[in-house]
Design an enzyme around this catalytic site. Structure first.
Site, PDB file in Angstrom:
ATOM      1  N   GLN A 113       0.824  -1.216   0.000  1.00 36.59           N
ATOM      2  CA  GLN A 113       0.000   0.000   0.000  1.00 36.59           C
ATOM      3  C   GLN A 113       0.860   1.269   0.000  1.00 36.59           C
ATOM      4  OE1 GLN A 113      -2.162   0.892   3.630  1.00 36.59           O
ATOM      5  NE2 GLN A 113      -3.921   1.647   2.481  1.00 36.59           N
ATOM      6  N   LEU A 114       1.850   1.329   0.877  1.00 41.13           N
ATOM      7  CA  LEU A 114       2.710   2.513   0.930  1.00 41.13           C
ATOM      8  C   LEU A 114       3.756   2.489  -0.170  1.00 41.13           C
ATOM      9  CD1 LEU A 114       3.334   2.663   4.760  1.00 41.13           C
ATOM     10  CD2 LEU A 114       2.348   4.526   3.407  1.00 41.13           C
ATOM     11  N   ILE A 118       8.930  -9.337  -2.748  1.00 40.63           N
ATOM     12  CA  ILE A 118       9.017 -10.772  -3.062  1.00 40.63           C
ATOM     13  C   ILE A 118       8.336 -11.094  -4.385  1.00 40.63           C
ATOM     14  CG2 ILE A 118       9.477 -11.924  -0.862  1.00 40.63           C
ATOM     15  CD1 ILE A 118       6.444 -12.124  -0.500  1.00 40.63           C
ATOM     16  N   ARG A 119       7.466 -10.201  -4.868  1.00 42.72           N
ATOM     17  CA  ARG A 119       6.881 -10.415  -6.197  1.00 42.72           C
ATOM     18  C   ARG A 119       6.678  -9.057  -6.862  1.00 42.72           C
ATOM     19  NH1 ARG A 119       2.037  -8.110  -5.846  1.00 42.72           N
ATOM     20  NH2 ARG A 119       1.848  -7.519  -3.690  1.00 42.72           N
ATOM     21  N   ASP A 171      13.761 -11.111  -1.244  1.00 38.63           N
ATOM     22  CA  ASP A 171      13.141 -11.462   0.037  1.00 38.63           C
ATOM     23  C   ASP A 171      13.868 -10.662   1.112  1.00 38.63           C
ATOM     24  OD1 ASP A 171      12.317 -12.518   2.409  1.00 38.63           O
ATOM     25  OD2 ASP A 171      12.695 -14.621   1.866  1.00 38.63           O
ATOM     26  N   TYR A 230       1.965  -7.515  16.117  1.00 39.88           N
ATOM     27  CA  TYR A 230       2.339  -6.392  15.242  1.00 39.88           C
ATOM     28  C   TYR A 230       2.711  -5.165  16.082  1.00 39.88           C
ATOM     29  CZ  TYR A 230       1.444  -2.682  11.727  1.00 39.88           C
ATOM     30  OH  TYR A 230       1.522  -1.598  10.903  1.00 39.88           O
TER      31      TYR A 230
END
Ligand code: SER
Length: 315
Positions: free
Chosen positions: A15-16, A38-39, A53, A143
């Site tokens: 998102q950021l 990673i993608r 990664d 988190y």
């Protein structure tokens, strides 16, 4: 510090990252911004992208050396709700990536590092209204624990090694370019998609749960302004409180109904309600306003207009 910066973004597709990388490319040129994740989320976009990664410290180090990196934005993370489904992995990803980046930045003399913290670093005992910059903090999600610990590690690397690491405690970020990604505040993103697709939304948070929120454009501008501020103005070396607005699901639904009169909302809370209940309802960000001149631009009405106008063409 514009032209000779070499910028590495770890987690450029989230998102950021996806919106920050576009702004940094405009400011510093495509060649000077190395996007990694990673993608590849935007395979047809002209830019520098590498699959990487963030937990592979050797690979991250190689990029720092070969690209003469001067600035790092570490944006890869597992968010609050997703983190609770696999706490040990959330801890590993969020903390190992930060500790590696901090150590590699000292080792290779990286000038400046950005790392995001969050309102999740606060907890049930933290004052809920106008939460100050330095309150008691007792986060109870993995988190949040990783964010509070990370803030202290950032401060430690600043005082012990002089590493210029900067951080913001983001509120819930509302954006339309990427899909919602496992956060507790993401109801306020999902609601727009469902409003346009189905005309209704079932909220996983209670109607009256107030949380601090911000439109993505403000969040990106805050990040760039903090990173471009002279070092002597950056006085908080854990992380800055940052705010724009607070609203509840009921207030957001009402603002949507003003534009889409047939929109309806229902409520069915789940485990994310307890997470939201442990966070503040509003934030005092006067330190950011005083130290480096932070000012938000988007209020609730402007946010709802932007979300509906931009998503209307996509959904
Ligand atoms: N928006 C994030 C979340 O809900 C908090 O930083 O997880």
């Amino acid at each position: 510090m514009a032209s000779n910066e070499r910028i590495l973004i770890l987690g450029s597709e989230g998102q950021l990252g996806s919106e920050l990388s576009a702004q940094l490319q405009q400011r510093h040129g495509l060649q000077n911004v190395i996007c990694t994740d990673i993608r590849n989320g935007h395979p047809n976009t002209e830019r520098r992208f590498m699959e990487l990664d963030v937990l592979n410290a050797d690979a991250v180090e190689q990029v720092i050396i070969s690209e003469n990196v001067t600035t790092i934005y570490l944006l890869a993370a597992v968010l609050s709700a997703k983190g609770e489904t696999n706490p040990m992995f959330a801890w590993k990803l969020n903390m190992d990536s930060l500790l590696q980046v901090l150590q590699l930045s000292v080792k290779h003399k990286v000038n400046r590092v950005f790392w995001p913290s969050s309102i999740a670093a606060f907890g049930p005992t933290t004052p809920k209204t106008d939460t100050p910059q330095h309150p008691y903090m007792d986060p109870n999600t993995v988190y949040g624990v990783s964010k509070l610990s990370g803030e202290l590690w950032c401060q430690y690397f600043f005082t012990r090694y002089g590493l210029d690491v900067r951080s913001l405690r983001y509120p819930g970020i509302i954006s339309w370019k990427t899909p919602p990604g496992g956060g507790t505040t993401d109801y306020a993103v999902e609601i727009f998609h469902e409003a346009l697709k189905k005309g209704s939304y079932e909220s996983f948070l209670h109607a009256q749960t107030s949380l601090p929120m911000m439109f993505i454009d403000d969040a990106i501008r805050a990040t760039l302004e903090l990173m471009e501020a002279p070092a002597e103005k950056v006085k908080e070396r854990t992380s800055y409180n940052l705010a724009a607005m607070s609203f509840t699901p009921a207030e957001l639904a009402e603002a949507i109904q003003k534009r889409l009169p047939n929109f309806t909302i229902g409520y069915k809370t789940d485990f994310r309600q307890a997470i939201a209940d442990s966070w503040p309802g509003s934030i005092d960000d006067s330190a950011a306003r005083r130290d480096w001149g932070w000012q938000h631009r988007f209020d609730l009405d402007a946010l709802v207009d932007e979300m509906l106008n931009n998503l209307r063409n996509r959904v």
